[in-house]
Design an enzyme around this catalytic site. Structure first.
Site, PDB file in Angstrom:
ATOM      1  N   CYS A 169       0.689  -1.158  -0.137  1.00 43.33           N
ATOM      2  CA  CYS A 169      -0.058   0.068  -0.019  1.00 43.33           C
ATOM      3  C   CYS A 169       0.803   1.194   0.094  1.00 43.33           C
ATOM      4  CB  CYS A 169      -0.890   0.221   1.234  1.00 43.33           C
ATOM      5  SG  CYS A 169      -2.208  -1.417   1.301  1.00 43.33           S
ATOM      6  N   HIS A 228      -8.908   3.586  -2.639  1.00 44.89           N
ATOM      7  CA  HIS A 228      -7.344   3.386  -2.449  1.00 44.89           C
ATOM      8  C   HIS A 228      -6.889   2.241  -3.385  1.00 44.89           C
ATOM      9  CE1 HIS A 228      -4.086   1.789  -0.324  1.00 44.89           C
ATOM     10  NE2 HIS A 228      -4.611   1.035   0.681  1.00 44.89           N
ATOM     11  N   CYS A 257      -0.476   3.041   6.179  1.00 43.24           N
ATOM     12  CA  CYS A 257      -0.238   1.795   7.072  1.00 43.24           C
ATOM     13  C   CYS A 257       0.063   0.846   5.699  1.00 43.24           C
ATOM     14  CB  CYS A 257      -1.414   1.454   7.771  1.00 43.24           C
ATOM     15  SG  CYS A 257      -2.910   1.053   7.007  1.00 43.24           S
ATOM     16  N   GLY A 262       0.156  -3.414   4.481  1.00 45.09           N
ATOM     17  CA  GLY A 262       0.037  -4.522   4.754  1.00 45.09           C
ATOM     18  C   GLY A 262       1.180  -5.373   5.188  1.00 45.09           C
TER      19      GLY A 262
END
Length: 394
Positions: free
Chosen positions: A92, A351, A381, A383
């Site tokens: 991400c 996103h 953040c 993953g």
């Protein structure tokens, strides 16, 4: 060796399309090429051959975005074949990682001008299958979707590390005692702010619609949503849980790109910069608590810049889940929540994994330019348990 200042001259992005929506028929390499071409065209004094490198984030890379989508974007955008391209993957955080790597190259003198961005088409992410150990197996074969989340998980990893992303959000909701109502209210506010920003024309200067596609605004914004409507949604990841589709970011398609330069590059563009890149930081955390990854990354990046949370005038925090965002905010008590995602966040905007970090960095740069001065920060953040942050100033 002298350390060079790095400036963001411009930043563009596509409208963010919903899963299976308006951009679903557009290949990811074409999305990437579109923002690269638009970015270069917006600086007519810049000779495209002066671009030293193109960095692009891409989280999946399992389909039409394979084989170095950054280089494909360069070629499809019609830039000179002498312009190279490299694709980076920090899940991400990939789009922001591309910005950081491009800035680092300029800082140490390896480049004067670079394009950095990210792309993802979650609609077009393919199913994949492991190669059989022997030819023509008699049994059925497993297919995995590459759209989102774990696949072909290594059995050596502890089971608690490999939970679904939504279950990770549930764990954060438990840790910070976040109610369903708090999460829904956060999500509703994201839609309200995004709708208001579009209505005021605040995105007009950075969004470049894809030619031939009837999409001029982010596709997932629901200005008519309500607490009552959100309350009707069932938990998506855990029976009796509080994380729903309504208080989570959707699946999306889109691309974003930024033009980064040093002083020499700035003269070549004939432009005034939007903002200057100061510092960045990346940190790790337990994989199941990935949503809290930005907490220490933000503190570290700000400390490097000699700044604190109270100094921020704008903070673009990726809203993977309302629980994740609220969990981070709870650990930054000195932060003014009014500076966080003032134009809406990913729950409303979307996103598209590899593009989101570049979208955030561009949004901060444009907002600092509009204000005329200030300190801004972009953070995500990631993953598998990481956090990434970038500090900008003007």
């Amino acid at each position: 060796m002298s350390i060079r200042d790095v400036y963001i001259v411009d930043a563009v992005r596509t409208p963010i399309g919903k899963f299976g929506g308006a951009l679903a028929a557009v290949r990811p390499d074409d999305l990437a090429a579109h923002v690269v071409r638009a970015l270069v065209d917006r600086s007519p004094e810049l000779d495209p051959a002066r671009v030293d490198d193109v960095y692009f984030g891409d989280a999946n890379g399992a389909g039409e975005d394979n084989r170095d989508v950054a280089r494909m974007a360069v070629l499809l955008a019609g830039l000179p074949v002498s312009v190279p391209g490299v694709t980076v993957n920090r899940l991400c955080g990939s789009g922001l990682e591309a910005v950081i790597q491009a800035a680092r190259a300029i800082t140490v003198g390896d480049a004067h001008i670079a394009v950095a961005g990210g792309v993802e088409s979650m609609s077009r992410a393919p199913w994949v299958m492991q190669k059989p150990e022997r030819g023509f197996p008699a049994g059925h074969q497993q297919l995995w979707s590459t759209t989102l989340g774990w696949r072909m998980t290594n059995p050596k990893l502890p089971a608690e590390w490999t939970v679904a992303l939504g279950e990770g959000a549930e764990l954060i909701a438990e840790r910070h005692a976040l109610s369903r109502e708090q999460q829904d209210a956060f999500a509703l506010d994201s839609h309200r702010k995004a709708a208001e920003a579009w209505a005021k024309g605040l995105y007009d200067g950075e969004v470049v619609p894809y030619e031939g596609v009837d999409l001029v605004r982010d596709e997932c914004i629901r200005e008519t949503s309500s607490m009552e409507a959100l309350a009707k949604l069932k938990p998506a990841f855990r029976a009796g849980g509080s994380v729903t589709a309504g208080n989570s970011s959707p699946l999306n398609d889109g691309a974003a790109a930024l033009l980064l330069v040093d002083e020499e590059g700035l003269r070549a563009t004939g432009r005034e910069p939007l903002a200057r890149i100061r510092t960045s930081a990346v940190t790790g955390i337990e994989p199941q608590l990935f949503g809290l990854g930005p907490v220490e990354a933000v503190r570290t990046a700000l400390a490097k810049a000699g700044r604190g949370l109270a100094d921020l005038s704008v903070f673009e925090l990726n809203e993977a889940f309302a629980a994740q965002s609220l969990g981070c905010l709870a650990e930054w008590p000195e932060l003014d929540p009014a500076v966080v995602n003032p134009r809406g966040g990913a729950i409303a905007i979307g996103h598209p994994l590899g593009a989101s970090g570049a979208r955030l960095a561009g949004a901060v740069a444009h907002q600092l330019a509009a204000a005329g001065s200030g300190v801004g920060l972009a953070a995500l953040c990631i993953g598998v348990g990481q956090g990434l942050a970038l500090v900008l100033e003007r």
